[in-house]
Design a protein around this motif. Structure first.
Motif, PDB file in Angstrom:
ATOM      1  N   ARG A  52       0.831  -1.195   0.000  1.00  0.00           N
ATOM      2  CA  ARG A  52       0.000   0.000   0.000  1.00  0.00           C
ATOM      3  C   ARG A  52       0.872   1.253   0.000  1.00  0.00           C
ATOM      4  N   HIS A  53       1.934   1.258   0.823  1.00  0.00           N
ATOM      5  CA  HIS A  53       2.823   2.422   0.868  1.00  0.00           C
ATOM      6  C   HIS A  53       3.509   2.620  -0.481  1.00  0.00           C
ATOM      7  N   ALA A  54       3.931   1.535  -1.098  1.00  0.00           N
ATOM      8  CA  ALA A  54       4.578   1.633  -2.411  1.00  0.00           C
ATOM      9  C   ALA A  54       3.593   2.168  -3.449  1.00  0.00           C
ATOM     10  N   ARG A  55       2.363   1.675  -3.417  1.00  0.00           N
ATOM     11  CA  ARG A  55       1.342   2.130  -4.364  1.00  0.00           C
ATOM     12  C   ARG A  55       1.039   3.610  -4.144  1.00  0.00           C
ATOM     13  N   GLU A  56       0.937   4.026  -2.886  1.00  0.00           N
ATOM     14  CA  GLU A  56       0.663   5.430  -2.591  1.00  0.00           C
ATOM     15  C   GLU A  56       1.821   6.325  -3.029  1.00  0.00           C
ATOM     16  N   ALA A  57       3.046   5.863  -2.828  1.00  0.00           N
ATOM     17  CA  ALA A  57       4.212   6.644  -3.250  1.00  0.00           C
ATOM     18  C   ALA A  57       4.237   6.787  -4.766  1.00  0.00           C
ATOM     19  N   LYS A  58       3.919   5.708  -5.465  1.00  0.00           N
ATOM     20  CA  LYS A  58       3.896   5.753  -6.928  1.00  0.00           C
ATOM     21  C   LYS A  58       2.810   6.698  -7.408  1.00  0.00           C
ATOM     22  N   ALA A  59       1.653   6.674  -6.783  1.00  0.00           N
ATOM     23  CA  ALA A  59       0.557   7.566  -7.152  1.00  0.00           C
ATOM     24  C   ALA A  59       0.947   9.019  -6.904  1.00  0.00           C
ATOM     25  N   GLU A  60       1.623   9.271  -5.807  1.00  0.00           N
ATOM     26  CA  GLU A  60       2.058  10.632  -5.501  1.00  0.00           C
ATOM     27  C   GLU A  60       3.068  11.114  -6.532  1.00  0.00           C
ATOM     28  N   GLN A  61       3.996  10.242  -6.926  1.00  0.00           N
ATOM     29  CA  GLN A  61       4.966  10.611  -7.957  1.00  0.00           C
ATOM     30  C   GLN A  61       4.263  10.930  -9.265  1.00  0.00           C
ATOM     31  N   SER A  62       3.259  10.155  -9.604  1.00  0.00           N
ATOM     32  CA  SER A  62       2.497  10.405 -10.830  1.00  0.00           C
ATOM     33  C   SER A  62       1.783  11.751 -10.749  1.00  0.00           C
ATOM     34  N   ARG A  63       1.195  12.046  -9.605  1.00  0.00           N
ATOM     35  CA  ARG A  63       0.517  13.325  -9.431  1.00  0.00           C
ATOM     36  C   ARG A  63       1.495  14.497  -9.562  1.00  0.00           C
TER      37      ARG A  63
END
Length: 69
Positions: A52-63
């Motif tokens: 979940r943390h990895a997915r959230e970090a990736k989403a934040e980078q995309s944003r």
């Protein structure tokens, strides 16, 4: 029931203690099986948190990348 590794680890510890103090073999076996199950649930919850943390970090980078462009 809580869905966090600490809760599961605490239940596993209780079952390990119960197994250690059990005088009957079948009770000891049951407690050891329960402890293994709680340990497995804790490990699964820990993996889920990491993913979940990895997915959230990736989403934040995309944003951030989208906002920068």
């Amino acid at each position: 029931m809580a869905d966090n590794p600490a809760f599961f680890r605490a239940r596993a510890a209780e079952q390990h203690a119960a197994a250690a103090s059990a005088t009957l073999d079948n009770v000891r076996d049951r407690c050891e099986r329960a402890a293994r199950a709680w340990d497995e649930m804790a490990a699964r919850a820990e993996r889920t948190e990491v993913m979940r943390h990895a997915r959230e970090a990736k989403a934040e980078q995309s944003r951030l990348a989208l906002a920068a462009s």
